[in-house]
Enzyme design. Structure first.
Site, PDB file in Angstrom:
ATOM      1  N   GLY A 295       0.834  -1.190   0.000  1.00 16.59           N
ATOM      2  CA  GLY A 295       0.000   0.000   0.000  1.00 16.59           C
ATOM      3  C   GLY A 295       0.871   1.242   0.000  1.00 16.59           C
TER       4      GLY A 295
ATOM      5  CD  GLN B 106       3.293   5.748   2.731  1.00 14.71           C
ATOM      6  OE1 GLN B 106       2.326   5.197   2.232  1.00 14.71           O
ATOM      7  NE2 GLN B 106       4.287   5.079   3.268  1.00 14.71           N
TER       8      GLN B 106
ATOM      9  CB  CYS C 215       5.086   2.058   7.614  1.00 11.63           C
ATOM     10  SG  CYS C 215       4.599   3.517   6.696  1.00 11.63           S
ATOM     11  CG  LEU C 216       6.681   1.085   1.667  1.00  8.47           C
ATOM     12  CD1 LEU C 216       6.052   1.399   0.321  1.00  8.47           C
ATOM     13  CD2 LEU C 216       7.827   0.104   1.514  1.00  8.47           C
TER      14      LEU C 216
ATOM     15  CG  HIS D 279      -0.517   0.955   7.383  1.00  5.33           C
ATOM     16  ND1 HIS D 279       0.424   0.550   8.307  1.00  5.33           N
ATOM     17  CD2 HIS D 279       0.131   1.788   6.529  1.00  5.33           C
ATOM     18  CE1 HIS D 279       1.576   1.125   8.017  1.00  5.33           C
ATOM     19  NE2 HIS D 279       1.433   1.877   6.931  1.00  5.33           N
ATOM     20  CD  GLU D 280      -1.227   2.311   2.763  1.00  3.54           C
ATOM     21  OE1 GLU D 280      -0.842   3.479   2.589  1.00  3.54           O
ATOM     22  OE2 GLU D 280      -0.459   1.394   3.094  1.00  3.54           O
TER      23      GLU D 280
ATOM     24  CG  HIS E 205       0.240   6.552   5.567  1.00  2.00           C
ATOM     25  ND1 HIS E 205       1.383   7.040   6.145  1.00  2.00           N
ATOM     26  CD2 HIS E 205       0.462   5.226   5.361  1.00  2.00           C
ATOM     27  CE1 HIS E 205       2.262   6.049   6.283  1.00  2.00           C
ATOM     28  NE2 HIS E 205       1.722   4.942   5.821  1.00  2.00           N
TER      29      HIS E 205
HETATM   30 NI    NI Z   1       2.622   3.065   5.758  1.00  2.00          NI
END
Ligand code: NI
Length: 171
Positions: A46, A51, A93-94, A135-136, A139
């Site tokens: 995701g 991000q 998470c990225l 999670h997304e 963000h």
């Molecule tokens: Ni994330």
């Protein structure tokens, strides 16, 4: 299509609430293509627009198995209208470097969003898919999974990150 740079904590935009998507046109399609390319390249399941430093309520998700055909899901202006149950599982998470932790999430959610053309979507999600969506969505509201763990764990992570960043600076 172009690969975008993924910003990482403590980059400021990750703490902001993103703005609603209001224009559904070619520019949005291009942005979504960039987001998808960046997510697949990372690789991740995701990616939310903040991000890549774009303050929009937009995310892409693909939880299909590695060797299966791609199944890209695009959610604009997503909202969880109801959540049920709780599941605790490991998340990374990225935008949070070198860290994973168990995070509690709803086991089942009801979602309203718009697709890439602005068409309304309404659906239910469970288990891992529900976790990725939550999670997304976080963000898009300036929340990272490390905001949902104990303050002790968060403090330890911040210390670890500080050390890491210092070591990198010294290189
Ligand atoms: Ni994330």
């Amino acid at each position: 299509m172009a690969l975008q740079e993924i910003v990482t904590y403590p980059f400021p935009i990750l703490k902001d609430t993103a703005k609603p998507v209001t224009e559904f046109g070619e520019e949005l399609k291009k942005l979504v293509a960039d987001m998808a390319e960046t997510m697949y390249d990372a690789p991740g399941v995701g990616l939310a627009a903040p991000q890549i430093n774009i303050p929009l309520q937009l995310c892409v998700i693909d939880i299909s198995p590695k060797d299966a055909p791609k199944e890209l899901i695009v959610l604009a202006n997503p909202k969880i209208i109801k959540g049920e149950g709780e599941e605790v599982d490991e998340e990374g998470c990225l935008s949070v470097r070198e860290y994973c932790s168990k995070v509690p999430r709803y086991a089942k959610i009801w979602v309203e969003a718009q697709d890439i053309d602005g068409k309304p979507l309404s659906f239910e999600a469970e288990g891992y898919y529900a976790r990725v969506i939550q999670h997304e969505l976080d963000h898009l509201n300036g929340t990272l999974f490390i905001d949902r763990i104990s303050s002790l764990k968060r403090t330890l992570y911040k210390k670890k990150l500080k050390k890491m960043l210092k070591a990198e600076e010294g290189k």
